[in-house]
Design a protein around this motif. Structure first.
Motif, PDB file in Angstrom:
ATOM      1  N   UNK A 474      -0.107   4.297   3.238  1.00 34.66           N
ATOM      2  CA  UNK A 474      -0.413   5.466   4.067  1.00 34.66           C
ATOM      3  C   UNK A 474       0.228   6.726   3.513  1.00 34.66           C
ATOM      4  N   UNK A 475       1.459   6.597   3.001  1.00 31.46           N
ATOM      5  CA  UNK A 475       2.136   7.757   2.443  1.00 31.46           C
ATOM      6  C   UNK A 475       1.400   8.347   1.266  1.00 31.46           C
ATOM      7  N   UNK A 476       1.017   7.507   0.322  1.00 33.98           N
ATOM      8  CA  UNK A 476       0.359   7.982  -0.888  1.00 33.98           C
ATOM      9  C   UNK A 476      -0.999   8.604  -0.579  1.00 33.98           C
ATOM     10  N   UNK A 477      -1.758   7.975   0.297  1.00 34.76           N
ATOM     11  CA  UNK A 477      -3.090   8.481   0.610  1.00 34.76           C
ATOM     12  C   UNK A 477      -3.015   9.743   1.461  1.00 34.76           C
ATOM     13  N   UNK A 540      -7.198  -2.849   8.091  1.00 28.92           N
ATOM     14  CA  UNK A 540      -6.662  -2.411   9.386  1.00 28.92           C
ATOM     15  C   UNK A 540      -6.997  -0.940   9.571  1.00 28.92           C
ATOM     16  N   UNK A 541      -7.138  -0.487  10.795  1.00 32.06           N
ATOM     17  CA  UNK A 541      -7.617   0.884  11.024  1.00 32.06           C
ATOM     18  C   UNK A 541      -6.656   1.962  10.554  1.00 32.06           C
ATOM     19  N   UNK A 542      -5.364   1.705  10.647  1.00 30.97           N
ATOM     20  CA  UNK A 542      -4.391   2.736  10.286  1.00 30.97           C
ATOM     21  C   UNK A 542      -4.490   3.097   8.808  1.00 30.97           C
ATOM     22  N   UNK A 543      -4.397   2.095   7.925  1.00 30.57           N
ATOM     23  CA  UNK A 543      -4.479   2.372   6.489  1.00 30.57           C
ATOM     24  C   UNK A 543      -5.892   2.778   6.083  1.00 30.57           C
ATOM     25  N   UNK A 631      -1.513   4.980  16.758  1.00 34.86           N
ATOM     26  CA  UNK A 631      -1.944   5.944  15.740  1.00 34.86           C
ATOM     27  C   UNK A 631      -2.943   5.333  14.768  1.00 34.86           C
ATOM     28  N   UNK A 632      -3.786   4.450  15.257  1.00 32.16           N
ATOM     29  CA  UNK A 632      -4.760   3.826  14.372  1.00 32.16           C
ATOM     30  C   UNK A 632      -5.720   4.841  13.767  1.00 32.16           C
ATOM     31  N   UNK A 633      -5.829   6.029  14.375  1.00 39.96           N
ATOM     32  CA  UNK A 633      -6.721   7.065  13.853  1.00 39.96           C
ATOM     33  C   UNK A 633      -5.936   8.236  13.260  1.00 39.96           C
ATOM     34  N   UNK A 634      -4.751   7.944  12.706  1.00 37.09           N
ATOM     35  CA  UNK A 634      -3.945   9.012  12.113  1.00 37.09           C
ATOM     36  C   UNK A 634      -4.696   9.725  10.994  1.00 37.09           C
ATOM     37  N   UNK A 635      -5.445   8.992  10.211  1.00 40.93           N
ATOM     38  CA  UNK A 635      -6.229   9.614   9.152  1.00 40.93           C
ATOM     39  C   UNK A 635      -7.283  10.557   9.700  1.00 40.93           C
ATOM     40  N   UNK A 636      -7.869  10.187  10.851  1.00 38.73           N
ATOM     41  CA  UNK A 636      -8.849  11.068  11.486  1.00 38.73           C
ATOM     42  C   UNK A 636      -8.172  12.321  12.044  1.00 38.73           C
ATOM     43  N   UNK A 637      -6.993  12.162  12.605  1.00 35.77           N
ATOM     44  CA  UNK A 637      -6.162  13.297  13.040  1.00 35.77           C
ATOM     45  C   UNK A 637      -6.009  14.288  11.891  1.00 35.77           C
ATOM     46  N   UNK A 638      -5.674  13.777  10.720  1.00 32.99           N
ATOM     47  CA  UNK A 638      -5.471  14.650   9.563  1.00 32.99           C
ATOM     48  C   UNK A 638      -6.790  15.226   9.063  1.00 32.99           C
ATOM     49  N   UNK A 639      -7.852  14.457   9.130  1.00 35.31           N
ATOM     50  CA  UNK A 639      -9.158  14.946   8.682  1.00 35.31           C
ATOM     51  C   UNK A 639      -9.623  16.113   9.541  1.00 35.31           C
ATOM     52  N   UNK A 640      -9.394  16.030  10.849  1.00 35.51           N
ATOM     53  CA  UNK A 640      -9.753  17.158  11.716  1.00 35.51           C
ATOM     54  C   UNK A 640      -8.937  18.396  11.355  1.00 35.51           C
TER      55      UNK A 640
END
Length: 856
Positions: A474-477, A540-543, A631-640
């Motif tokens: 998650x950190x690297x991506x 998994x949804x988080x990564x 926070x399974x949608x943390x990537x979506x949080x960042x995408x928004x």
């Protein structure tokens, strides 16, 4: 709550006398350390010597008031409110610092960070007192927001019909060499701070410079301090107190000051390692009038040490500490210390700038607090900015910003600008863009190995950055997405070009044999170390959300740089991965983790296991499994935030967030079992890290499943805001801030793995979500959600306000720049319309532009 303006200082939140005990407002700049203003007006937690020091109070440090009406008796009081009853009891009486000093009966605290105000009153004191304390905070200017100083102004109001002679005296011990980490035993075997050696105080006309002739000049605790005033007359001082037994040094000082509000110079005292300095300013307060006395407390400690020290041979060169400090392989220094010779130089630099520094700070806070946003959101975002200006963060001598995850009581907690934690925070990028860019430079230019593995905890100095060979998925991506964010906000394509070769390697690292997506199908099946401090095995949804966001960011950056083939590869993987995730991980309510054990240890690429996860690869423990993760949608949080669009099916995203609220929000924790850390207790409310509404909880889930932590809660709440689930989001944020109410916890210290935890600065994204703000310096486009009101905006380099007045089908827009400059070609109101200018316009400080946009 109603926004108030008092003496041109905005007030966002007030705390009554029952909610003061835990308040500690950090006073200090970015990367300088702090001393905190306590709720009753005391100075506490002296953390100025390159390390945290919770609970460290170096001795008799306080301010006192002498007041004598023309026809009445004089009174002397410490400028503090009553002690909390929790400090009454100890083996030898009260445990509070300065417990025996007379003090005011009534106090309250008002704040709009970084502005703190303490109101003091007492029927026996002829003056009403307000302490105003701050350190300059001006977004877009990291240097002016990085001053090693605390500014303390005492506002004295005389409500009576006769004049009052008044004096304010500040007292600070010269504790250079004493950072709170080293102790000796007192006569009851209690630990007492130690380290001061042959310290000396010098009077400089408007104050005192504190230095040391005994602490080695290479020591981390070596440096200078200063106590000064803006006053030019009515000044008296002591460079040291008398050396007397049985506590009579304090008695001698108090008798002297109480006699006439002045202090006499003492004869020299030999063999005093920690001389106590006092500085007093005396004046007359006319009837029905107000006067002010301002003090400056400055510091300068240049010898910050690395968080990854190497052993130094014990042989001495015999120089008695005179060697150049640069010869120390563990010294990384402080940026602020390169700008000033010593603490007195800080004072002399700040004094003439003080009106402008205060005006700039107040302008920022006032513009922010006046925004038409919920007060609880403004509190959560503004007060968490304090973490950026604590010992969680520092700047090395080259100006780069680094951060621990948080602060322990005596040392930093979890080193390395940990990528999987710092992924979440948004304040740095949107308030201090140049500092955020230095973090991206470290991650890609220094921490990324030739094979694309990014060390998720960077070692220092930077020549040792790659000593760690561990990668966090998650950190690297997330760093890929942050690189895209910084490029968009800054418009600096040269910056992107310089980092792109390493960034491209970092994304391609996903596809190595035994890697996260070794079969290159857009799905993270491999061994994924992550912010839960364990490895997940299988999709998994988080990564997966972080991966999809990184692919979208990679696609956009590659396309902009002409790398069309790589952009196409990212798009293909994104499309396949997104479709697969919705088809296979979404269970109708939220996304689940499909556990897939690796074939064997040899099937896992080097660097993907950190050693904190399962010991059994055949049946992995410490997994998420069927849980509903906060926070399974943390990537979506960042995408928004990055305006990269939806990574997954929009309906699924919205359902997931509704069900996170349904299953993870808990009101009352009396019946909740939690074997780990407790950040929520009793009748408090919070979003749990994970729940298992469908059963199938692993026997040993990931370690933090039963906890609740604010940074994760903000991430989910902001996701809800972006999806229009306003009521649910505000319920979450309100629950957080209710826990940090001054009585139970400090409003300026949201903890996770340490005080002042970096992840909590995810709260800034709530402002972005509610206003719909986006800015791209690449396309010179600014976007807002269409809604009536006035809203604060910042892009990391400039800030101001956007006012919208809705009249029928028209929206009148006034965009103001209060600081910095912003280039604009297009302005968009979402779902209403846009304005496209024939030529870009550079709006600078103090300028504004107006449009009338018709609803299309």
């Amino acid at each position: 709550m109603r926004l108030k303006y008092e003496n041109e200082w905005p007030v966002l939140t007030e705390y009554d006398q029952d909610h003061l005990a835990r308040i500690a407002l950090p006073l200090g700049g970015i990367g300088t350390g702090t001393v905190s203003l306590g709720g009753r007006g005391n100075l506490r937690d002296w953390e100025i010597m390159n390390r945290p020091a919770k609970g460290f109070n170096p001795g008799p440090a306080f301010f006192a008031l002498y007041a004598r009406p023309t026809n009445g008796p004089a009174v002397t009081r410490a400028l503090e409110g009553p002690l909390d009853v929790s400090e009454y009891e100890g083996a030898t009486g009260s445990t509070a610092q300065n417990h025996g000093l007379p003090r005011f009966r009534h106090t309250r605290f008002a704040a709009a960070y970084p502005l703190g105000q303490v109101y003091l009153s007492d029927p026996d004191v002829p003056l009403e007192v307000r302490l105003q304390a701050f350190n300059p905070l001006i977004p877009g200017d990291a240097d002016l927001s990085g001053l090693p100083i605390a500014i303390l102004r005492f506002v004295l109001t005389n409500p009576s019909s006769e004049a009052v002679t008044a004096s304010i005296c500040g007292t600070v011990p010269n504790f250079i060499g004493m950072d709170g980490s080293t102790t000796h035993k007192d006569w009851l075997d209690n630990p007492v701070p130690a380290g001061a050696q042959q310290n000396v105080n010098d009077f400089r006309g408007q104050g005192l410079l504190m230095r040391s002739s005994g602490v080695p000049p290479t020591a981390e605790q070596w440096g200078t301090m200063a106590l000064a005033t803006t006053a030019t007359e009515g000044i008296s001082h002591r460079t040291h107190w008398r050396k007397l037994s049985w506590g009579d040094s304090l008695l001698d000082f108090w008798n002297d000051f109480s006699a006439d509000g002045e202090i006499e110079v003492c004869p020299p005292e030999p063999d005093v390692d920690m001389p106590v300095a006092s500085l007093a300013v005396k004046q007359i307060i006319p009837a029905h009038s107000t006067r002010m006395v301002t003090f400056l407390l400055a510091w300068h400690f240049p010898n910050r040490q690395t968080w990854t020290p190497v052993e130094i041979p014990s042989e001495s060169c015999g120089c008695a500490g005179a060697c150049a400090s640069t010869s120390d392989p563990n010294r990384i220094g402080n940026y602020y210390a390169t700008r000033y010779r010593d603490a007195w130089d800080v004072v002399e630099s700040v004094l003439p700038q003080l009106p402008q520094l205060e005006a700039g700070t107040v302008q920022f806070v006032q513009a922010f607090c006046a925004s038409d946003l919920p007060d609880v959101v403004k509190e959560a975002t503004l007060f968490n900015l304090s973490s950026l200006r604590t010992q969680t963060c520092f700047r090395t001598e080259d100006g780069r910003l680094f951060g621990f995850e948080g602060c322990g009581d005596k040392k930093g907690c979890c080193l390395g600008s940990c990528t999987h934690v710092w992924n979440y925070e948004q304040a740095t990028a949107f308030l201090f863009g140049n500092l955020a860019k230095t973090m991206r430079e470290v991650e890609f230019a220094h921490a990324t190995h030739d094979n694309g593995l990014m060390s998720f905890r960077v070692h220092l100095p930077l020549e040792r950055a790659q000593e760690s060979h561990a990668a966090a998925a998650d950190g690297q991506l997330g760093c890929m997405m942050k690189l895209y964010r910084e490029w968009q906000l800054s418009g600096d394509t040269g910056f992107l070009q310089s980092l792109w070769p390493q960034a491209k390697k970092a994304l391609a690292f996903c596809w190595i044999p035994g890697g996260w997506d070794a079969d290159q199908d857009g799905v993270m099946e491999g061994t994924q170390h992550n912010t839960m401090d364990v490895e997940y095995f299988g999709p998994n949804p988080q990564m997966q959300a972080w991966y999809l966001g990184a692919l979208r960011a990679g696609e956009e950056m590659a396309r902009a740089l002409g790398d069309i083939e790589f952009a196409g590869r990212c798009r293909n993987l994104f499309t396949r991965g997104s479709q697969w995730t919705d088809a296979h991980l979404f269970n109708g309510e939220y996304y689940e983790h499909e556990i897939r054990p690796p074939r064997d240890a040899e099937a896992i690429a080097p660097g993907l296991q950190v050693g904190m996860g399962t010991a059994n690869l055949e049946e992995p423990e410490l997994q998420l499994g069927a849980g509903c993760l906060v926070d399974q949608l943390a990537g979506q949080f960042m995408a928004h935030i990055c305006d990269l669009g939806y990574l997954l099916d929009r309906d699924h995203v919205q359902q997931t967030l509704r069900n996170i609220m349904k299953y993870n929000f808990r009101e009352g924790f009396y019946g909740h079992f939690n074997p780990m850390r407790s950040f929520v207790l009793g009748d408090e409310s919070a979003l749990l890290m994970a729940t298992y509404p469908r059963g199938n909880r692993p026997r040993r889930p990931f370690p933090y499943h039963s906890e609740a932590m604010t940074g994760f809660e903000y991430t989910a709440a902001v996701g809800m805001l972006y999806e229009g689930q306003i009521e649910q989001a505000l319920k979450c944020i309100t629950a957080i801030r209710a826990r940090y109410d001054g009585r139970k916890r400090s409003p300026f210290d949201e903890a996770e793995c340490g005080h002042h935890y970096a992840r909590a600065m995810a709260s800034w994204a709530a402002v972005l979500a509610l206003t719909g703000f986006h800015y791209s310096a690449i396309t010179q486009t600014m976007t807002f959600k269409a809604q009536a009101g006035t809203f604060f905006w910042a892009n990391g380099y400039a800030w101001g306000t956007c006012r919208q007045i809705v009249t029928g089908d028209d929206v009148g827009v006034t965009l103001r720049v209060l600081h910095g400059e912003v280039l604009l070609r297009k302005f968009v109101l979402t779902c209403v319309g846009e304005v496209v200018l024939e030529m870009p316009v550079m709006l600078q400080t103090g300028e504004h532009i107006q449009w009338n946009i018709k609803n299309r």
